[in-house]
Design a protein around this motif. Structure first.
Motif, PDB file in Angstrom:
ATOM      1  N   LYS A 199      43.237  34.404  20.273  1.00 45.40           N
ATOM      2  CA  LYS A 199      43.835  35.334  21.235  1.00 45.40           C
ATOM      3  C   LYS A 199      44.840  36.253  20.550  1.00 45.40           C
ATOM      4  O   LYS A 199      44.886  37.463  20.798  1.00 45.40           O
ATOM      5  N   LYS A 219      40.822  41.367  32.296  1.00 48.84           N
ATOM      6  CA  LYS A 219      39.622  40.617  31.911  1.00 48.84           C
ATOM      7  C   LYS A 219      39.479  40.576  30.390  1.00 48.84           C
ATOM      8  O   LYS A 219      39.200  39.517  29.808  1.00 48.84           O
ATOM      9  N   GLU A 222      42.230  38.369  28.809  1.00 53.37           N
ATOM     10  CA  GLU A 222      42.026  36.940  28.994  1.00 53.37           C
ATOM     11  C   GLU A 222      40.818  36.414  28.231  1.00 53.37           C
ATOM     12  O   GLU A 222      40.855  35.322  27.660  1.00 53.37           O
ATOM     13  N   SER A 223      39.739  37.202  28.205  1.00 51.87           N
ATOM     14  CA  SER A 223      38.468  36.661  27.706  1.00 51.87           C
ATOM     15  C   SER A 223      37.838  37.462  26.576  1.00 51.87           C
ATOM     16  O   SER A 223      36.753  37.117  26.117  1.00 51.87           O
TER      17      SER A 223
END
Length: 494
Positions: A199, A219, A222-223
């Protein structure tokens, strides 16, 4: 880490005045009076030979033992063998290679007068171009193809521009990473750091390379890292040993190429994110380098995902493991060097005054190169030499070097199996034989070669990573996947 550039940051000297200057990274060894030997080894019977080697490579032996046993069997570091993927559902892939497993023979892979790099990034197998918008990205282009120079110049420009924000973005994201690790260690007694690391690197690299802040899209923030993981995995699964229960791995991971539609939704989201939030970089690729918008974005995604994010995701855990598992007093020496020489504010200039840290980074790259295999196809007939023999190579033959064995060449590296943090302090000439970047560490990336454009910024980033850790801590304990203890710094850098 799997398109980067050499010396693009202020204060980092460049060995060439122009990124497009014509040069090769290194020349293959000059012809010698070594005895000419027929290349030993064999490909075996059609279908049976390749499937036998595939099972050895993935199941019965594993890549390291696979190459080592054949070297011992043929009493040669140059031999014929098969490297997966192969039968049954890779009918268009030819697994036949000439393995080159010592530093001298391996160096031929970087002489662009002798070899062609078209479509052989991971061997004769090439993942579908549908993974990259029906375009062949720069990594799959040979230097003779006009687009190669355009795209590599663009990649080098990306890095030049990113140098302005590279260090502050890196350190800010590393602070967040280690805050997370601190909290987990305090709460649970240990911290698995692989996902927090990914991350951190995704956010940092997206900002530096694309010019986009992931917080603009919840989005993606986070991913996005997981989207890249899936995209990378589906391309590379047929070529890598995972270590899951056999024969399930052979049946489901190594028998066929996965279709791109399984990750097309993720890829399209990343594409649209760059299109919307990386407009300045995309526009520069179009106006200054003559690329289409599609060429810019797909190559940006490849640089971001495959080269940078993928490379650091492999390299940094190896680096952490080498330092955090050490019991020889290395950490205390690093602490002393960092606190005395790096200053309170890290920079590219300050880490150049950390020779021990640099040597540790180089030694980690030697023993655990992020890209295990390098390939190249003979552009013409030529004579290849190892330390003790010469071999005739025919035009079109695919050469394959397994870097973990090459980097343990006992003719070059003393006690090659041992991690020696001072190795490159004691002998800087060894950098001529450190090949993790698709060329020697002393080489100069340019449009006329395939060396990683960010060779130097990668190693400097690793030095910054280590320096940051030991500004913050007196010691850390852990492995390549977890941190089990940290001791906060009692004395700050001066």
């Amino acid at each position: 880490m799997s398109a980067f550039m050499m010396s693009i940051t202020p204060g980092i000297p460049s060995s060439s005045s122009s990124s497009s200057q014509s040069q090769t990274v290194t020349s293959a060894p000059a012809p010698t009076s070594l005895p000419v030997r027929t290349i030993p080894g064999a490909y075996g019977w059609p279908l049976l030979g390749p499937i036998s080697d595939r099972l050895d490579y993935f199941w019965f032996q594993g890549p390291e033992t696979f190459f080592k046993k054949r070297t011992e069997k043929y009493k040669s570091t140059v031999f014929r063998t098969n490297v997966p993927p192969t039968f049954p559902l890779f009918l268009g892939v030819n697994p036949n290679v000439v393995a080159v497993l010592d530093c001298k023979s391996f160096s031929h892979l970087f002489d662009m007068d002798l070899v062609d790099k078209k479509n052989c990034l991971v061997g004769d197998f090439m993942p579908s171009v549908k993974f990259t918008g029906d375009l062949r990205t720069c990594a799959y282009l040979d230097t003779s193809e006009p687009k190669h120079a355009q795209i590599k110049n663009f990649a080098m420009d990306i890095l030049k521009q990113s140098s302005k924000v590279w260090v502050p973005e890196l350190t800010a994201n590393l602070c967040t990473l280690w805050d997370t690790i601190d909290a987990d260690v305090t709460k649970d007694g240990s911290a698995s750091y692989l996902i927090p690391l990914q991350k951190c690197m995704f956010k940092f690299l997206t900002k530096c390379l694309v010019g986009a802040d992931v917080s603009n899209s919840p989005k993606i923030a986070e991913s996005g890292y997981a989207m890249l993981d899936r995209w990378l995995a589906l391309q590379l699964l047929p070529t890598v040993k995972i270590g899951v229960l056999q024969p399930l791995e052979e049946i489901f991971l190594h028998s066929f190429a996965y279709p791109s539609f399984l990750v097309s939704g993720d890829y399209n989201k990343l594409y649209k994110f760059i299109e919307e939030h990386g407009k300045e970089v995309v526009n520069r690729g179009q106006t200054e380098f003559g690329l289409s918008k599609e060429e810019v974005i797909h190559n940006l995604l490849f640089v971001l995902g495959f080269n940078a994010f993928g490379g650091f995701s492999v390299f940094f855990p190896s680096l952490v493991n080498a330092i955090a598992s050490d019991t020889t007093g290395l950490q205390q020496r690093i602490v002393k060097e960092v606190r005395e020489n790096a200053g309170s504010t890290l920079s590219f200039e300050s880490v150049k005054d950390l020779p021990l840290v640099q040597s540790v980074v180089y030694e980690t790259l030697r023993l655990n190169p992020p890209v295990p295999l390098q390939f190249a196809r003979a552009r013409k007939d030529f004579q290849l030499s190892s330390h003790d023999s010469a071999f005739d190579i025919k035009k079109g033959e695919l050469l394959c070097g397994f870097q973990k064995q090459v980097m343990r060449d006992e003719n070059i590296f003393d006690d090659p199996e041992t991690f020696k943090p001072d190795r490159f302090l004691e002998n800087k000439e060894l950098l001529n034989h450190l090949y993790w970047s698709n060329g020697p560490q002393t080489g100069s990336p340019s449009t006329s070669n395939k060396q990683c454009a960010g060779k130097d910024i990668v190693t400097l980033t690793a030095c910054l990573f280590v320096a940051h850790v030991f500004q913050r801590y007196d010691s850390i304990t852990g492995t390549s996947s977890s941190i089990t203890a940290v001791e906060k710094a009692k004395q700050k850098a001066v």
